[in-house]
Design an enzyme around this catalytic site. Structure first.
Site, PDB file in Angstrom:
ATOM      1  N   ASP A  13       0.813  -1.219   0.000  1.00 17.03           N
ATOM      2  CA  ASP A  13       0.000   0.000   0.000  1.00 17.03           C
ATOM      3  C   ASP A  13       0.846   1.270   0.000  1.00 17.03           C
ATOM      4  O   ASP A  13       0.452   2.282   0.572  1.00 17.03           O
ATOM      5  CB  ASP A  13      -0.955   0.034   1.213  1.00 17.03           C
ATOM      6  N   GLU A  14       2.011   1.232  -0.625  1.00 14.83           N
ATOM      7  CA  GLU A  14       2.898   2.403  -0.611  1.00 14.83           C
ATOM      8  C   GLU A  14       2.519   3.422  -1.676  1.00 14.83           C
ATOM      9  O   GLU A  14       3.170   4.459  -1.786  1.00 14.83           O
ATOM     10  CB  GLU A  14       4.359   1.968  -0.843  1.00 14.83           C
ATOM     11  N   LYS A  16       1.944   2.313  -5.071  1.00 17.57           N
ATOM     12  CA  LYS A  16       2.623   1.815  -6.279  1.00 17.57           C
ATOM     13  C   LYS A  16       1.831   2.156  -7.537  1.00 17.57           C
ATOM     14  O   LYS A  16       2.398   2.384  -8.591  1.00 17.57           O
ATOM     15  CB  LYS A  16       2.798   0.293  -6.195  1.00 17.57           C
ATOM     16  N   GLY A  40      -3.928  -4.738  -4.332  1.00 14.43           N
ATOM     17  CA  GLY A  40      -4.924  -3.732  -4.701  1.00 14.43           C
ATOM     18  C   GLY A  40      -4.215  -2.524  -5.266  1.00 14.43           C
ATOM     19  O   GLY A  40      -3.538  -1.811  -4.530  1.00 14.43           O
ATOM     20  N   HIS A  41      -4.305  -2.349  -6.576  1.00 13.85           N
ATOM     21  CA  HIS A  41      -3.631  -1.211  -7.199  1.00 13.85           C
ATOM     22  C   HIS A  41      -4.679  -0.274  -7.792  1.00 13.85           C
ATOM     23  O   HIS A  41      -5.495  -0.689  -8.609  1.00 13.85           O
ATOM     24  CB  HIS A  41      -2.666  -1.694  -8.291  1.00 13.85           C
ATOM     25  N   GLN A 223       2.279  -6.253  -2.929  1.00 10.53           N
ATOM     26  CA  GLN A 223       2.585  -6.229  -1.486  1.00 10.53           C
ATOM     27  C   GLN A 223       3.891  -5.462  -1.239  1.00 10.53           C
ATOM     28  O   GLN A 223       4.173  -4.537  -1.986  1.00 10.53           O
ATOM     29  CB  GLN A 223       2.649  -7.654  -0.894  1.00 10.53           C
ATOM     30  N   THR A 238       2.915 -12.498   3.658  1.00 14.89           N
ATOM     31  CA  THR A 238       2.165 -13.193   2.622  1.00 14.89           C
ATOM     32  C   THR A 238       2.955 -14.449   2.253  1.00 14.89           C
ATOM     33  O   THR A 238       3.998 -14.729   2.850  1.00 14.89           O
ATOM     34  CB  THR A 238       1.872 -12.261   1.422  1.00 14.89           C
ATOM     35  N   LYS A 330       3.315  10.235  -0.790  1.00 13.95           N
ATOM     36  CA  LYS A 330       2.439  10.807   0.223  1.00 13.95           C
ATOM     37  C   LYS A 330       3.154  11.743   1.208  1.00 13.95           C
ATOM     38  O   LYS A 330       2.833  11.767   2.398  1.00 13.95           O
ATOM     39  CB  LYS A 330       1.725   9.687   0.977  1.00 13.95           C
TER      40      LYS A 330
HETATM   41  P1  IMP Z   1      -2.458 -12.953   2.295  1.00 12.66           P
HETATM   42  O1  IMP Z   1      -1.517 -12.443   1.256  1.00 12.66           O
HETATM   43  O2  IMP Z   1      -3.906 -12.792   1.916  1.00 12.66           O
HETATM   44  O3  IMP Z   1      -2.138 -14.359   2.715  1.00 12.66           O
HETATM   45  O4  IMP Z   1      -2.289 -12.045   3.613  1.00 12.66           O
HETATM   46  C1  IMP Z   1      -1.097 -12.091   4.393  1.00 12.66           C
HETATM   47  C2  IMP Z   1      -0.727 -10.717   4.923  1.00 12.66           C
HETATM   48  O5  IMP Z   1      -0.365  -9.885   3.834  1.00 12.66           O
HETATM   49  C3  IMP Z   1      -1.868  -9.975   5.631  1.00 12.66           C
HETATM   50  O6  IMP Z   1      -1.296  -9.200   6.667  1.00 12.66           O
HETATM   51  C4  IMP Z   1      -2.434  -9.072   4.563  1.00 12.66           C
HETATM   52  O7  IMP Z   1      -3.076  -7.940   5.102  1.00 12.66           O
HETATM   53  C5  IMP Z   1      -1.158  -8.694   3.841  1.00 12.66           C
HETATM   54  N1  IMP Z   1      -1.371  -8.314   2.440  1.00 12.66           N
HETATM   55  C6  IMP Z   1      -1.601  -9.125   1.391  1.00 12.66           C
HETATM   56  N2  IMP Z   1      -1.710  -8.429   0.254  1.00 12.66           N
HETATM   57  C7  IMP Z   1      -1.524  -7.141   0.581  1.00 12.66           C
HETATM   58  C8  IMP Z   1      -1.468  -5.919  -0.188  1.00 12.66           C
HETATM   59  O8  IMP Z   1      -1.596  -5.895  -1.421  1.00 12.66           O
HETATM   60  N3  IMP Z   1      -1.247  -4.783   0.527  1.00 12.66           N
HETATM   61  C9  IMP Z   1      -1.045  -4.788   1.861  1.00 12.66           C
HETATM   62  N4  IMP Z   1      -1.068  -5.886   2.614  1.00 12.66           N
HETATM   63  C10 IMP Z   1      -1.307  -7.061   1.975  1.00 12.66           C
END
Ligand code: IMP
Length: 429
Positions: A13-14, A16, A40-41, A223, A238, A330
């Site tokens: 969530d930087e 990107k 999520g982009h 991520q 993740t 930001k």
């Molecule tokens: P998973 O990737 O769904 O298994 O989640 C594992 C961890 O990664 C959790 O803390 C999620 O909130 C975090 N996470 C996964 N995808 C993102 C992302 O795109 N942005 C921020 N955090 C993420």
């Protein structure tokens, strides 16, 4: 001319999206190499907002976009995202979207298992996106995965289904769930195969040819490094390697294919989900950062935890990912603070550390050592050159560069793509 890998240098969530879009416009190919639709982009193009989870960001502008073998692909999520984009007027064709035929699939029982395990984990809950990412990667490594190429051979799937059932039926029984319904699964796969297969191909082949032809390749990370399965805040991470090194292996190119590594870092820190966060603020400053930065998850809508910039963590991300330059995003969220803090080290059991320890208990126990710098009252929002920035904001950026041991390549001062101070163009290297 370098190919560019863009990766998050914090917990995701930087910001990107904007930077990837700016680079994608000038790239010949954009490649996702890890993760899945947990990402999520957000792209804002010509006043329209596009939200992408699985598709590479180049897709909106029609730049050939590749989902590499390192991604885990939920075919139903793919169909939903493509349908959504088409409704917004974006063409997605086999000329603009290519999916690695050796990419592992996320199946409905992966999603179920992700949720069941989270609900059963009590204090050990990871806070996943519940999209089945972890269980799908586990099956890939466990050699049980169904892959994109299997969709063209559904009649030959018995040995794979036997392996999947042997593993998952026992797990599911433990959660009081019925065994995998093979007939239903095969029927679902048969139905979705017709949608996915036109995009499937040996993308490594095409990417190597593109590289040989001197095309510009943009590797789009998802991520952030602190969520990397090896280098992140394990187990609160993740299930993929999010470091730039994965760009090559996750797309079928050799390591020298990645030239410039652009690490994206916010001027402060956020995190969603559970896990250690040394500079987290539980006071009104944290609330202010969250409100001003609109810190809510793109995928799950969850409120993000907020804190001061942690130079120790970003320095570590820079090192393990070989970051060439940082995009600082930001900055305007810090406008108006009398003083701003930067974490420069940690205290643990009476000792001072210059790195983040590996053990989860130590990670949770470290106390940040802060340096307090003078803030700035003027707005930095929309600044497009150093001359537009107050002297204290420039001082802040220079101090960050020193502490993270990496130069700032660009500064982003609003979601608008032109509101950027460009110091060094990654593609020009
Ligand atoms: P998973 O990737 O769904 O298994 O989640 C594992 C961890 O990664 C959790 O803390 C999620 O909130 C975090 N996470 C996964 N995808 C993102 C992302 O795109 N942005 C921020 N955090 C993420």
């Amino acid at each position: 001319m370098a190919n560019v890998a863009v990766i998050g240098a914090q917990w995701g969530d930087e910001g990107k999206g904007k930077i990837v879009d700016w680079l994608a416009e000038r790239a010949d190919v954009v490649v996702r190499f890890q993760g899945g639709h947990n990402a999520g982009h957000t792209l804002v193009i010509g006043g329209t907002t596009y939200k992408l989870s699985l598709l590479p960001s180049g897709i909106v502008r029609g730049t050939p976009s590749v989902i590499g073998n390192g991604v885990v692909l939920d075919p139903w999520a793919l169909k939903a995202e493509v349908t959504r984009l088409r409704e917004q007027g974006v063409e997605v064709t086999p000329d603009t979207l290519m999916i690695a035929d050796n990419c592992a699939l996320i199946l409905p029982f992966h999603r179920d298992l992700d949720g069941l395990r989270e609900d059963a984990s009590g204090a050990g809950k990871i806070g996943t996106t519940r999209r089945g990412i972890g269980p799908a990667y586990e099956d890939k490594v466990g050699r049980r995965a169904i892959r994109v190429c299997d969709l063209a051979h559904l009649d030959d799937l018995d040995p794979q289904l036997d392996r999947l059932s042997a593993h998952h039926d026992a797990l599911r029984a433990g959660f009081g769930e019925p065994p995998i319904d093979r007939a239903a699964l095969l029927a679902e796969l048969k139905e979705i195969a017709g949608f996915v297969l036109p995009y499937a191909r040996p993308v490594w082949h095409m990417l190597n040819a593109a590289r040989a032809a001197g095309k510009r390749i943009l590797f789009e990370g998802a991520q952030g490094v602190l969520l990397d399965i090896d280098h992140g805040t394990y187990p609160f991470v993740t299930s993929s390697n999010t470091i730039a090194g994965t760009a090559a292996g996750g797309s079928g190119l050799g390591p020298s294919a990645v030239g410039f590594v652009l690490g994206i870092a916010k001027a402060y820190t956020t995190r969603v989900g559970s896990g250690p966060f040394p500079t987290e603020l539980h006071d009104e400053i944290g609330t202010r950062l969250g409100e001003r930065g609109h810190e809510f998850g793109t995928v799950t809508g969850r409120k993000r935890r907020c804190g001061w910039f942690d130079a120790v963590l970003v320095r570590q991300s820079v090192a393990v990912s070989g970051v060439t330059g940082i995009a600082l995003t930001k900055l305007d969220v810090l406008d108006g603070f009398e003083t701003v803090k930067i974490c420069t080290g940690y205290r643990l059991n009476g000792e001072t550390l210059d790195h983040f320890p590996a053990h989860a208990a130590d990670q949770a126990a470290v106390e940040p050592v802060y340096e307090e710098v003078e803030g700035w009252s003027q707005s930095t929002a929309g600044a497009r050159s150093w001359a537009d920035l107050p002297a204290q904001a420039i001082k802040y950026i220079r101090r960050v560069e020193e502490l993270i041991q990496c130069p700032v390549a660009l500064v982003s001062t609003s979601p608008e793509r032109d509101d950027t101070i460009l110091v060094r163009d990654p593609f020009a290297d």
